[in-house]
Design a protein around this motif. Structure first.
Motif, PDB file in Angstrom:
ATOM      1  N   MET A   8       0.823  -1.203   0.000  1.00 55.92           N
ATOM      2  CA  MET A   8       0.000   0.000   0.000  1.00 55.92           C
ATOM      3  C   MET A   8       0.862   1.260   0.000  1.00 55.92           C
ATOM      4  N   LEU A   9       1.915   1.269   0.815  1.00 51.23           N
ATOM      5  CA  LEU A   9       2.802   2.443   0.845  1.00 51.23           C
ATOM      6  C   LEU A   9       3.432   2.692  -0.518  1.00 51.23           C
ATOM      7  N   MET A  10       3.893   1.605  -1.156  1.00 50.08           N
ATOM      8  CA  MET A  10       4.527   1.754  -2.468  1.00 50.08           C
ATOM      9  C   MET A  10       3.506   2.165  -3.521  1.00 50.08           C
ATOM     10  N   SER A  11       2.320   1.589  -3.451  1.00 52.49           N
ATOM     11  CA  SER A  11       1.257   1.939  -4.394  1.00 52.49           C
ATOM     12  C   SER A  11       0.888   3.415  -4.265  1.00 52.49           C
ATOM     13  N   PHE A  12       0.748   3.899  -3.041  1.00 56.70           N
ATOM     14  CA  PHE A  12       0.382   5.296  -2.824  1.00 56.70           C
ATOM     15  C   PHE A  12       1.451   6.232  -3.384  1.00 56.70           C
ATOM     16  N   ALA A  13       2.720   5.899  -3.154  1.00 60.23           N
ATOM     17  CA  ALA A  13       3.803   6.736  -3.688  1.00 60.23           C
ATOM     18  C   ALA A  13       3.795   6.748  -5.215  1.00 60.23           C
ATOM     19  N   SER A  14       3.494   5.592  -5.806  1.00 65.18           N
ATOM     20  CA  SER A  14       3.602   5.449  -7.261  1.00 65.18           C
ATOM     21  C   SER A  14       2.401   5.994  -8.010  1.00 65.18           C
ATOM     22  N   TYR A  15       1.214   5.840  -7.447  1.00 65.57           N
ATOM     23  CA  TYR A  15      -0.002   6.238  -8.154  1.00 65.57           C
ATOM     24  C   TYR A  15      -0.528   7.592  -7.666  1.00 65.57           C
ATOM     25  N   GLN A  16      -0.918   7.670  -6.405  1.00 61.73           N
ATOM     26  CA  GLN A  16      -1.506   8.926  -5.927  1.00 61.73           C
ATOM     27  C   GLN A  16      -0.484  10.067  -5.926  1.00 61.73           C
ATOM     28  N   ILE A  66       2.778  -7.342 -16.312  1.00 61.73           N
ATOM     29  CA  ILE A  66       2.258  -8.718 -16.276  1.00 61.73           C
ATOM     30  C   ILE A  66       1.458  -8.986 -15.000  1.00 61.73           C
ATOM     31  N   ASN A  67       1.383  -7.976 -14.120  1.00 61.87           N
ATOM     32  CA  ASN A  67       0.632  -8.135 -12.887  1.00 61.87           C
ATOM     33  C   ASN A  67      -0.582  -7.222 -12.882  1.00 61.87           C
ATOM     34  N   THR A  68      -1.578  -7.584 -12.098  1.00 59.61           N
ATOM     35  CA  THR A  68      -2.749  -6.731 -11.963  1.00 59.61           C
ATOM     36  C   THR A  68      -2.345  -5.362 -11.434  1.00 59.61           C
ATOM     37  N   MET A  69      -2.911  -4.315 -12.022  1.00 61.54           N
ATOM     38  CA  MET A  69      -2.601  -2.953 -11.600  1.00 61.54           C
ATOM     39  C   MET A  69      -3.316  -2.681 -10.275  1.00 61.54           C
ATOM     40  N   ARG A  70      -2.566  -2.667  -9.175  1.00 62.36           N
ATOM     41  CA  ARG A  70      -3.149  -2.523  -7.841  1.00 62.36           C
ATOM     42  C   ARG A  70      -3.018  -1.082  -7.368  1.00 62.36           C
ATOM     43  N   ILE A  71      -4.094  -0.335  -7.487  1.00 64.39           N
ATOM     44  CA  ILE A  71      -4.111   1.023  -6.959  1.00 64.39           C
ATOM     45  C   ILE A  71      -4.896   0.971  -5.654  1.00 64.39           C
ATOM     46  N   TYR A  72      -4.181   0.830  -4.561  1.00 64.06           N
ATOM     47  CA  TYR A  72      -4.833   0.690  -3.267  1.00 64.06           C
ATOM     48  C   TYR A  72      -5.503   2.000  -2.853  1.00 64.06           C
ATOM     49  N   ASN A 112     -11.328  -8.133 -16.988  1.00 64.07           N
ATOM     50  CA  ASN A 112     -12.350  -7.679 -16.061  1.00 64.07           C
ATOM     51  C   ASN A 112     -12.358  -8.572 -14.833  1.00 64.07           C
ATOM     52  N   ASN A 113     -12.270  -7.962 -13.692  1.00 66.07           N
ATOM     53  CA  ASN A 113     -12.294  -8.690 -12.434  1.00 66.07           C
ATOM     54  C   ASN A 113     -13.096  -7.861 -11.448  1.00 66.07           C
ATOM     55  N   PRO A 114     -14.419  -8.060 -11.370  1.00 63.84           N
ATOM     56  CA  PRO A 114     -15.261  -7.217 -10.518  1.00 63.84           C
ATOM     57  C   PRO A 114     -14.910  -7.294  -9.043  1.00 63.84           C
ATOM     58  N   VAL A 115     -14.447  -8.461  -8.589  1.00 60.18           N
ATOM     59  CA  VAL A 115     -14.086  -8.594  -7.175  1.00 60.18           C
ATOM     60  C   VAL A 115     -12.878  -7.728  -6.857  1.00 60.18           C
ATOM     61  N   LEU A 116     -11.854  -7.802  -7.749  1.00 59.53           N
ATOM     62  CA  LEU A 116     -10.663  -6.993  -7.545  1.00 59.53           C
ATOM     63  C   LEU A 116     -10.993  -5.511  -7.646  1.00 59.53           C
ATOM     64  N   HIS A 117     -11.851  -5.167  -8.608  1.00 54.36           N
ATOM     65  CA  HIS A 117     -12.215  -3.769  -8.796  1.00 54.36           C
ATOM     66  C   HIS A 117     -12.882  -3.219  -7.538  1.00 54.36           C
ATOM     67  N   LYS A 118     -13.746  -4.043  -6.933  1.00 53.31           N
ATOM     68  CA  LYS A 118     -14.424  -3.622  -5.717  1.00 53.31           C
ATOM     69  C   LYS A 118     -13.445  -3.370  -4.586  1.00 53.31           C
ATOM     70  N   GLN A 119     -12.412  -4.221  -4.518  1.00 47.24           N
ATOM     71  CA  GLN A 119     -11.421  -4.066  -3.457  1.00 47.24           C
ATOM     72  C   GLN A 119     -10.599  -2.804  -3.622  1.00 47.24           C
ATOM     73  N   LEU A 120     -10.280  -2.459  -4.862  1.00 51.63           N
ATOM     74  CA  LEU A 120      -9.359  -1.346  -5.091  1.00 51.63           C
ATOM     75  C   LEU A 120     -10.044  -0.024  -5.393  1.00 51.63           C
ATOM     76  N   THR A 121     -11.371  -0.048  -5.623  1.00 48.00           N
ATOM     77  CA  THR A 121     -12.048   1.165  -6.019  1.00 48.00           C
ATOM     78  C   THR A 121     -12.059   2.187  -4.888  1.00 48.00           C
ATOM     79  N   LEU A 122     -12.208   3.418  -5.232  1.00 51.25           N
ATOM     80  CA  LEU A 122     -12.287   4.467  -4.218  1.00 51.25           C
ATOM     81  C   LEU A 122     -13.682   4.656  -3.670  1.00 51.25           C
ATOM     82  N   LYS A 123     -14.660   3.958  -4.246  1.00 56.89           N
ATOM     83  CA  LYS A 123     -16.017   4.052  -3.728  1.00 56.89           C
ATOM     84  C   LYS A 123     -16.122   3.221  -2.446  1.00 56.89           C
ATOM     85  N   LEU A 124     -16.442   3.862  -1.356  1.00 52.70           N
ATOM     86  CA  LEU A 124     -16.469   3.206  -0.061  1.00 52.70           C
ATOM     87  C   LEU A 124     -17.823   2.559   0.210  1.00 52.70           C
TER      88      LEU A 124
END
Length: 499
Positions: free
Chosen positions: A330-338, A375-381, A487-499
């Protein structure tokens, strides 16, 4: 002139299950050495907290060597000069060490040493440290090779030897004398094999049954995880002995940690096969897409981003030199994306914070969490959702972000939402004793997602990605080529910003 073998300890700081030491003792008398290389320790991925841990490991190693009639000789300098020193007094028949998958500096050092020993007609023997295989051209049958290595019989401590030569050893320098920047790490665990074995036995006795339920939340991870990673990184414990010890327990949770030890070697193998991945993106389309921002980098590193769960995790890491894997991601994702920071810069910052910094794991994970592998799922935590999921009452946040300790739970994850005119705690003033968020988490996430989507839509992107997949993926897990749209709705739900 007396003939001897040199055993060069690097990141295998133990006598048990140490193939290099065992083989060296079979042919000649042995002198064990450890070379403190100032040029290595002043690099930006090394730190005083790491050195203090290693210093404790070396004291413990010397005690273990004393038990079998040997003495660890400490030198400060470079390995070639140290070998020259011993060749002036002895006939050095061979140098024995483990195969190291380190950073670019150690890679070049070993290349130079190989040329030096060849010119000096000295044999240099290297032995496998992990389930990582040098010169591997393909990942085919890699898992089988790993299993074979982990199943080999453990090498017991050598028998006591009658050879002991009193060669003066340098004192172990302090961080200050090595001119390392002092970074306070008040909750750091202690180094050495004895400490590592205590952690292992404590884990097997009290923690392993609930291990898989303690991985994600920082509330549970410090007490529920094994905390063995620093002892594996610096070789106080061998991966093979840990794997075999855990398998003998047959307890619930043993499969989970065995899987993680498998992945430990899987990621190191990536850097072993392609050392350039320490600084170069897997996918060329991902090169140079981010920009440096020293203000953002400093705020992130100090735990002052204004995002409470991010700041709590970073401050905890600063104090312990360790945090659980999900929070690292999460720390690395936040630095890289947000924050849109280059992964090389944020990766260096994290590397020197981690006591268990293992280049092969660290840099491949930095790229994975930054989306540059392709090659990995794009994880934007979503750091706010992660906080709600893993620290719902804000206990962890209050522990490490003292400025918010009296804030009501409903505001603890997003204090900027509080009505400053009706808050109960008038001592909190955003922008004064705790910062406003340095970025809007929703806007910055959407911006990052759009930029990456644009890159991934470029012609030829997935052709290159499939070549990367062929070289670096686990054959055990890979089933099909990458497709342009997944498409992976479960993963999308986990990573989405909608709370």
């Amino acid at each position: 002139m007396e003939t001897i073998n040199l055993v060069w300890f690097k990141k295998d700081l133990r006598t048990f299950d140490n193939e290099a030491l065992n083989e060296a003792l079979k042919t000649e008398n042995v002198i064990p050495i450890f070379v403190i290389e100032p040029d290595l320790w002043k690099l930006p991925d090394h730190s005083s907290r790491q050195w203090e841990f290693v210093r404790e490991c070396l004291i413990d190693l010397n005690n273990s060597l004393n038990d079998i009639g040997l003495k660890l000789i400490i030198r400060v300098g470079n390995i070639e000069d140290v070998i020259k020193e011993f060749t002036e007094r002895f006939h050095v028949k061979g140098i024995y060490s483990h195969e190291e998958t380190g950073n670019e500096w150690t890679f070049k050092r070993d290349q130079d040493l190989r040329r030096f020993t060849k010119n000096e007609n000295i044999h240099w023997y290297e032995y496998r440290q992990f389930g990582v295989f040098r010169g591997l051209k393909t990942r085919k049958n890699w898992s089988r090779k790993w299993e074979q290595h982990m199943s080999q019989e453990l090498i017991n401590d050598p028998r006591r030897v009658n050879y002991f030569i009193d060669i003066p050893s340098h004192n172990l320098p302090s961080s200050k004398s090595l001119k390392l920047n002092l970074d306070k790490c008040s909750h750091r665990i202690q180094g050495g094999r004895k400490q590592g074995l205590n952690k292992l036995y404590e884990f097997l006795k009290y923690k392993i049954d609930n291990y898989q339920y303690s991985l994600s939340s920082p509330l549970k991870a410090f007490d529920g995880c094994s905390r063995l990673s620093p002892y594996l990184t610096w070789g106080c414990l061998s991966v093979r002995e840990v794997v075999q010890t855990i398998r003998r327990t047959k307890k619930r949770g043993s499969r989970a940690i065995n899987s993680r030890l498998h992945w430990h070697c899987h990621f190191i193998q990536k850097l072993e096969s392609e050392p350039e991945l320490e600084s170069r993106e897997y996918h060329p389309y991902m090169s140079g897409i981010r920009k440096s921002n020293q203000i953002f980098l400093k705020a992130w590193s100090q735990g002052l981003t204004g995002i409470p769960f991010i700041d709590a995790c970073m401050r905890s890491l600063n104090s312990h030199g360790w945090i659980n894997f999900r929070m690292r991601a999460m720390l690395m994702s936040f630095a890289s994306y947000q924050l849109w920071l280059p992964w090389q810069e944020s990766g260096l910052c994290l590397a020197r914070k981690f006591i268990d910094y293992e280049p092969g794991i660290h840099w491949t994970q930095c790229q994975m969490q930054s989306g540059t592998t392709s090659i990995n799922t794009m994880r934007i935590y979503n750091p706010i959702k992660q906080g709600y999921d893993h620290d719902p009452e804000g206990i962890f946040i209050r522990t490490w972000v003292k400025e918010l300790q009296y804030l009501p739970s409903k505001f603890i994850h997003a204090p900027w939402k509080i009505d400053l005119f009706h808050q109960d705690d008038s001592s909190l003033v955003l922008g004064k004793n705790y910062p406003f968020p340095i970025v809007d988490p929703i806007i910055s996430t959407n911006t990052a997602r759009a930029k990456l989507k644009e890159i991934r839509n470029k012609p030829g992107f997935f052709d290159i990605a499939n070549n990367i997949l062929e070289k670096h993926s686990s054959r055990k897990r890979r089933k099909s080529k990458l497709k342009k749209k997944q498409n992976n709705p479960v993963l999308h739900k986990q990573l989405t910003l909608k709370l």
